[in-house]
Design a protein around this motif. Structure first.
Motif, PDB file in Angstrom:
ATOM      1  N   GLU B  74      34.512  33.547  31.849  1.00  0.00           N
ATOM      2  CA  GLU B  74      33.269  33.966  31.208  1.00  0.00           C
ATOM      3  C   GLU B  74      33.437  35.193  30.324  1.00  0.00           C
ATOM      4  OE1 GLU B  74      30.213  35.753  33.635  1.00  0.00           O
ATOM      5  OE2 GLU B  74      31.528  35.587  35.375  1.00  0.00           O
ATOM      6  N   TYR B  75      34.512  35.972  30.521  1.00  0.00           N
ATOM      7  CA  TYR B  75      34.710  37.162  29.689  1.00  0.00           C
ATOM      8  C   TYR B  75      35.570  36.869  28.471  1.00  0.00           C
ATOM      9  CZ  TYR B  75      33.219  39.359  34.025  1.00  0.00           C
ATOM     10  OH  TYR B  75      32.524  39.716  35.144  1.00  0.00           O
ATOM     11  N   GLU B  77      38.691  36.398  28.608  1.00  0.00           N
ATOM     12  CA  GLU B  77      39.915  37.164  28.798  1.00  0.00           C
ATOM     13  C   GLU B  77      41.003  36.375  29.502  1.00  0.00           C
ATOM     14  OE1 GLU B  77      39.220  41.007  30.403  1.00  0.00           O
ATOM     15  OE2 GLU B  77      37.861  41.538  28.786  1.00  0.00           O
ATOM     16  N   ALA B 142      36.837  39.300  39.219  1.00  0.00           N
ATOM     17  CA  ALA B 142      37.050  40.475  38.369  1.00  0.00           C
ATOM     18  C   ALA B 142      37.111  41.712  39.252  1.00  0.00           C
ATOM     19  CB  ALA B 142      35.923  40.593  37.365  1.00  0.00           C
ATOM     20  N   ARG B 150      38.999  46.221  33.474  1.00  0.00           N
ATOM     21  CA  ARG B 150      38.839  44.987  34.218  1.00  0.00           C
ATOM     22  C   ARG B 150      40.191  44.364  34.481  1.00  0.00           C
ATOM     23  NH1 ARG B 150      34.023  42.680  31.596  1.00  0.00           N
ATOM     24  NH2 ARG B 150      35.406  42.265  29.872  1.00  0.00           N
TER      25      ARG B 150
END
Lengths: 530, 742
Positions: B74-75, B77, B142, B150
């Motif tokens: 969702e990030y 990343e 996370a 993070r």
């Protein structure tokens, strides 16, 4: 006859009827509000109805109306005792009633909770009271005693509140330091922590003392019997009023009425606003109007002076004038939504980020409050002030202006010494009209900070004394809220009517004064062409 | 005179001029800025979504392990690929380096993954080459360190596994798991048969779990037809298939051990092949991609033609591609849908609003595609094995002019509707934000109110200005102006809590009043004929008629309310509201339009009255005098001379009253019932724009779609009243010029 019709006289009667109807409608509105509002506080008799099936009903007769199906009428009794019966009201068919009497002993107790209790006094449990007296006299004595004791408790309450505020201040400071990156071993932090523990200790002690005091207070009780025979012990400390309406003389009733009126204007609300006073709402309304005027008055007058005296007459000024007139007609909810986006989320949110970052995400100014509500209302009423001030300036004959200038005065001197004083009744009119509009406006407030019950007034004894970020109560919203959002609408109705009456009176008096002023001014400068 | 003093005076004057000019202009323009500021809040509703490429890197060795699926967290990343050896390879988008490799353990030694199917939230079905299947989920946790950076803990969780089938390696396989641990697997065999394996776990009262197993074959397609696309909902209860002949099939698997064929229909008249299927978020709408590049969505609808049974029907058609659709990837946030075609071009469309949001891959064909769970990121691999990551700014895909004003076919509705339903208890609920019923409500309430208010106000103004006694006029006019000051919250409260209950009981009496008032008036005029010659009554004709009429009108009203129940018993069988429902089929709401007409009318009467009266009494007296001198009667003078001259002012008054009624909030909030229905009946309520804003804005999340749509409705209110007021104001200024002052 024919001539009469041909001349169109009947049409004149038709137009007359339209006017009569309009006036009748207005009269009906005022009368309904008056009739329902004025009688609320008058203690009405308590009737004891014996039904044919042996039951008894004790309560005030509120209404009578035809039975839904069948013949005869039915009566609505306000029986009170919400804690016993669940409902305050009861319908009884007149046909089922054997007899109605008005016993002198019937007692109405106004309580802090659960509405009124209607029943018969049995006994009073209290220490240090003469035992020989009748229960009623003993109850009166007990109430006096309790009131005295309560005054002591009030002092402790004030002390508690003071401690609370100090505690809150220390907590804020701690929060600020923590936000600035200080850790627990910091000297300042440690000192504050120490302070906090001290206050905490004092607080605990005080709370303990108060608890014992309250326990003592609660030992004074009175036993009442409802009409169905069930007994109820009521603490004397929980009684607001206790009276026997059937035994009261008209003079006593009038005194009672005045007492209730006093409570209405200066008291705090009880029972989710359906009982008690309106003081916070009145205070909120007045403060709202006051803060609003601080913005509306200077800016409105400034803009009007510019438009009338300084701007060069041309298409641009004409357009601006149309736009300003226009703004007076923009729906208030549009101003409200603008206030929410611009003042509350826009400016308020920025203020929070700049000055109170340690409290985020709990907003300080970034939520509805009296300042934002006032500014929204100021926007809403600025056009009213501009238009009336402009009219007032325009009504001054140009001869006056020219005379002043011819004598060598500058434009500003003319304005300041001649025009503004001459126009002042008109400007006052505008301001009063704006205030009246603000007093009655609710929709924009609903989204910019008005609440059902504000925990504290916007002005109080703690630094900085004026708290423009606080939420507030308002008479108009009060009407909407208790009329439409309260759990017991039927029981709340009297209070709504009383609030309505109060608001109608305020608004009508304000606008009457404004209109009177305006008409006087119009006469002063009026000239007829024909 | 003192030179210094003069200088100071002059300086003051200059100073004042400067302050007043700047201040005045600032006030005026800041007030006018309101429209712009409100409108600015609504702009993002209509912005085209934008996309920004945030990372691009070459995959380490794409050829070594075949890429079967992709995914993103969702990030944005953590990017990952599912390789042919059953490994999940994680990349860091900033550096393009492999950060971790997690391997799914094969069910038996030496197996390869032949196919991977992605479904739900980062879940993957891996089909191994012996026909067995494992269900894996990628999880991210996370972590934040002291500086707020993070980092992630990645893990692979096996949700379930199913052994090989006796038929050998299937062509296609689907599997879904339930929260209790049950599994459903559907496999497409080489002979076009569909085999269903259900492992159902049920828990009894004592918490003991029992597992039941069913396997069966589904009734499928005609011989010669081939199933080319398959999909299943997340519960594993509805199975869909598409064929190379363009047929769509739907089975219901909710009963254990049984698969019921609910639909078999030709989807397209030209029998084009169906190449991809997918379920839009919420598992109700089926997205269908075909060989000609068309994308459409379907859901079961009950219609008269199908005898009330729900059959699949085409609902929305999205913008088509140039070549066959390869796969359809639904968004996990809303009803958006990604489609990718054989040329590697990707479209992002919103189903309900049918808005075409994005087009990617024109410059380089894209292959594998994943969308982040918040719908704000895309991850794709192109033909040369490069990984690409985009950040998508797509805040309000569900709103378009069509959804705001047109009829929209929402999921589970039998037909396109105008609907306002902004919130609900469930999560995958789709807000229905049509402004049409609200605008309808505003106009309906206002129109009926004006029907009531305009005649009363205008005739009243004519009487007051032309026939009324001068001394009484001095009282009536301020009285009406004070009436204008009565707060609307009071009018609304009385309308809702006093008038509405009264009306509930006696609607016929109200109609009777409308009849009896003219009748009594006529009778009064006739009686007056006989009396008017007497000298005492002459005085009444000099402007006191309306006082005489008050008792007459009161008598009419009293008579009507007395006769009302009689009429009700005689015509409507004793209960009008019941009669209305059974005979006319119209429901009687307690908060209805009659109440609104009275209350809103009452609020605007004083406004129209005041402006019209001003206009009428400012008609020059010379005109009136000339007309009377020529022998016209006083009514003829008014009708032929005064009214035409004052008509612009009267028009202006009506317009301003109209504008006020449109924007009135508290009255309609309290007395309309606030149901967004579209019905002209005067016995129903409505939900106008203004009260809708008041009700919903406190609950609307800031900068969300509802928030912006409410601002849009405020803009509409603003524009409506602005236009009405401007017209009125221009007309009024003309009138002022014509007759001098005011």
């Amino acid at each position: 006859m024919n001539n009469y019709w041909r001349k169109g006289e009947p049409f004149i009667w038709g137009t007359a009827a339209a006017l009569s109807l309009t006036l009748l409608l207005a009269a009906v509105l005022i009368i309904v509000v008056m009739v329902n509002g004025l009688g609320v506080f008058w203690p009405s008799k308590v009737a004891l109805a014996s039904l044919k099936d042996g039951q008894q009903v004790l309560g005030e007769i509120v209404r009578r109306e035809p039975v839904y199906e069948g013949v005869g009428e039915r009566l609505q009794f306000k029986v009170g005792n919400r804690d016993l019966y669940g409902l305050d009201f009861r319908w009884v068919d007149e046909a089922a009633i054997a007899s109605i009497s008005y016993p002198q002993q019937a007692t109405v107790v106004e309580r802090q909770e659960y509405g009124n209790f209607i029943g018969l006094l049995q006994s009073v449990q209290a220490e240090g009271l003469p035992t020989a007296a009748t229960p009623w006299e003993r109850l009166q004595a007990a109430r006096r005693l309790v009131v005295e004791q309560q005054e002591g408790a009030e002092e402790q309450n004030a002390e508690l509140a003071g401690l609370n505020i100090r505690m809150e201040r220390v907590r804020r400071k701690l929060q600020k330091l923590a936000y600035a990156g200080k850790t627990a071993d910091d000297e300042e932090m440690a000192r504050l922590e120490q302070r906090r523990r001290e206050i905490d200790g004092a607080f605990e002690q005080l709370v303990d003392r108060q608890a014992s005091r309250i326990e003592e207070l609660h030992r004074t009780t009175a036993t009442f019997a409802a009409i169905d025979g069930s007994e109820r012990v009521i603490r004397v400390a929980d009684m607001v009023r206790c009276f026997r309406p059937n035994a009261m003389s008209p003079g006593q009733k009038a005194f009672f009425y005045l007492g209730k009126l006093w409570e209405l204007i200066f008291g705090e609300p009880r029972e989710s606003n359906t009982e008690g006073g309106l003081f916070p709402a009145i205070f909120g309304t007045v403060m709202l109007i006051f803060v609003m005027s601080l913005f509306t008055f200077p800016f409105g007058v400034l803009a009007a002076i510019y438009l009338r005296e300084y701007a060069k007459e041309g298409p641009l000024v004409r357009m601006v004038r149309i736009a300003v007139n226009n703004l007076a007609g923009i729906p208030s909810i549009v101003y409200g939504i603008f206030g929410l986006a611009f003042f509350v989320y826009g400016i308020g949110g920025s203020l929070d980020r700049l000055f109170f970052p340690e409290r985020l995400p709990i907003p300080t100014f970034g939520t509805g409050g009296i300042l934002w509500a006032s500014m929204t209302l100021a926007l809403l009423t600025v056009p009213v002030v501009i238009v009336t001030t402009e009219e007032a300036l325009g009504a001054i004959p140009s001869g006056v202006r020219e005379g002043s200038l011819a004598l060598g005065a500058t434009k500003f001197q003319t304005l300041y010494r001649i025009l503004l004083p001459m126009a002042s009744p008109g400007i006052m009119t505008g301001l009063i009209l704006a205030m009246a509009r603000a007093a009655g406006e609710v929709a924009p407030l609903m989204i910019t900070g008005v609440v059902k019950l504000a925990p504290a007034l916007p002005i109080d004894g703690t630094f900085p004394f004026v708290h423009l970020d606080r939420k507030f109560m308002h008479l108009g919203f009060h009407i909407y809220d208790i009329g439409f959002q309260s759990p017991n609408v039927e029981a709340a109705k009297p209070m709504v009517f009383v609030t309505t009456l109060l608001l109608v009176l305020i608004v009508l008096v304000m606008s009457s004064v404004a209109i009177h002023l305006r008409n006087k001014m119009k006469k002063r400068y009026a000239y007829r062409t024909f | 005179m003192d030179h210094k003093y003069l200088k100071r005076v002059r300086r003051n004057d200059r100073f004042a001029r400067y302050i007043i000019t700047v201040g005045g202009l600032a006030v005026i323009f800041s007030v006018i800025l309101i429209l712009f500021l409100i409108a600015r809040v609504t702009f993002p509703l209509f912005q085209q979504p934008s996309v920004r490429q945030v990372a691009q890197f070459n995959l380490a060795n794409p050829a070594a392990s075949r890429v079967l699926a992709t995914g993103v967290d969702e990030y944005l990343e953590n990017l990952f690929l599912v390789g042919g050896d059953g490994s999940f390879v994680f990349y860091d988008p900033r550096s393009g380096q492999t950060v971790e490799r997690l391997a799914a353990a094969p069910p038996a030694e030496g197996l390869r993954v032949v196919d991977a199917e992605q479904f739900g939230a980062a879940r993957y079905n891996l089909l191994w080459n012996d026909g067995s299947l494992t269900m894996e989920q990628v999880r991210f946790r996370a972590r934040f360190d002291a500086e707020g950076r993070r980092s992630f803990e990645r893990s692979l969780v096996r949700l379930g596994s199913l052994g090989p089938l006796p038929e050998g390696l299937p062509q296609r396989t689907l599997a879904r798991g339930s929260a209790e641990g049950g599994l459903v697997r559907v496999t497409l065999q080489a002979d076009q048969r569909l085999r269903v394996d259900q492992h159902l776990v049920s828990e009894d009262l004592f918490g003991d779990q029992t597992t039941e197993h069913y396997d069966f074959y589904l009734e499928t397609v005609a011989p010669g037809e081939k199933i080319t696309a398959l999909t299943m909902d997340e519960q594993g209860t509805a199975l869909y298939a598409g064929t190379d002949q363009g047929s769509l099939l739907r089975w219901d698997l909710s009963e254990p051990g049984e698969g019921v064929l609910k639909d078999r229909l030709p989807a397209f008249t030209d029998r084009r092949a169906i190449t991809a299927l997918g379920l839009v978020y919420g598992d109700i709408s089926l997205a269908v991609g075909d060989a000609l590049g068309g994308v459409s969505t379907w859901f079961p609808v009950a219609s008269a033609a199908s005898g009330g049974e729900k059959r699949l029907q085409r609902i929305h058609t999205l913008i088509g591609h140039g070549s066959a659709i390869q796969s359809l990837v639904p968004s996990r946030r809303d009803k958006s849908l990604l489609s990718i075609d054989a040329d590697g071009i990707v479209h992002l469309d919103h189903m309900t609003s049918e808005r075409h949001l994005l087009r990617l891959g024109q410059d380089r064909p894209l292959r594998h595609l994943a969308i982040s769970i918040r719908g704000d990121g895309l991850f794709a691999i192109d033909g040369q094995g490069r990984a690409l990551v985009w950040r998508v700014n797509n805040p309000h895909p569900e709103v378009s002019w069509r959804t705001l004003f047109g009829k929209v076919w929402y999921e589970n509705y039998n037909e396109p509707v105008y609907a306002w339903q902004s919130s609900s208890a469930s999560d995958d609920f789709e807000p229905k934000l049509s402004l049409t019923p609200l605008i309808f409500g505003t106009i309906k309430g206002t129109l009926y109110a004006m029907l009531f208010a305009v005649p009363l106000a205008l005739f009243g103004a004519i009487y007051t200005s032309q026939f009324g006694n001068d001394r009484l006029r001095g009282i009536i006019k301020p009285a009406v102006e004070i009436m204008a000051a009565i707060p609307s919250v009071i009018i609304g409260f009385l309308a809702a809590l006093w008038f509405a209950p009264l009306l509930d009981k006696s609607v016929p009496a109200l109609f009777l009043t409308l009849l009896l008032i003219p009748a009594f008036l006529l009778a009064a005029v006739v009686v007056w004929q006989m009396l008017r010659k007497r000298p005492f009554f002459k005085r009444i004709e000099k402007g006191h008629e309306f006082l005489l009429l008050i008792p007459v009108l009161l008598a009419a009203v009293v008579a009507a309310w007395q006769l009302g129940p009689v009429l009700e018993a005689w015509l409507f069988g004793g209960n009008f509201n019941l009669w209305l429902f059974s005979e006319a089929g119209s429901r009687y709401d307690s908060r209805n339009n009659i109440v609104i007409a009275f209350a809103l009318g009452f609020a605007v009467i004083p406004i129209i009255f005041t402006i019209a009266e001003d206009a009428l009494s400012n008609v020059p007296h010379s005109l009136k005098a000339a007309s009377l001198a020529l022998g016209a009667s006083r009514w003829q003078t008014v009708w032929r001379v005064i009214l035409p001259s004052a008509s612009p002012g009267i028009f202006a008054g009506t317009m301003i009253g109209f504008g006020r009624a449109i924007g009135e909030t508290m009255i309609v909030l309290m007395a309309t019932g606030n149901t967004a229905i579209m019905d002209w009946s005067i016995f129903n309520g409505m939900r106008p724009l203004s009260s809708n804003i008041a009700v919903e804005i406190p609950e609307a999340p800031v900068a969300g779609t509802l928030y912006r749509v409410l601002f849009l409705s405020a803009v509409f209110l603003f524009i409506m009243t602005f236009v009405l007021n401007t017209v009125a104001e221009v007309v009024r200024q003309r009138l002022r010029k014509k007759y001098g002052r005011f």
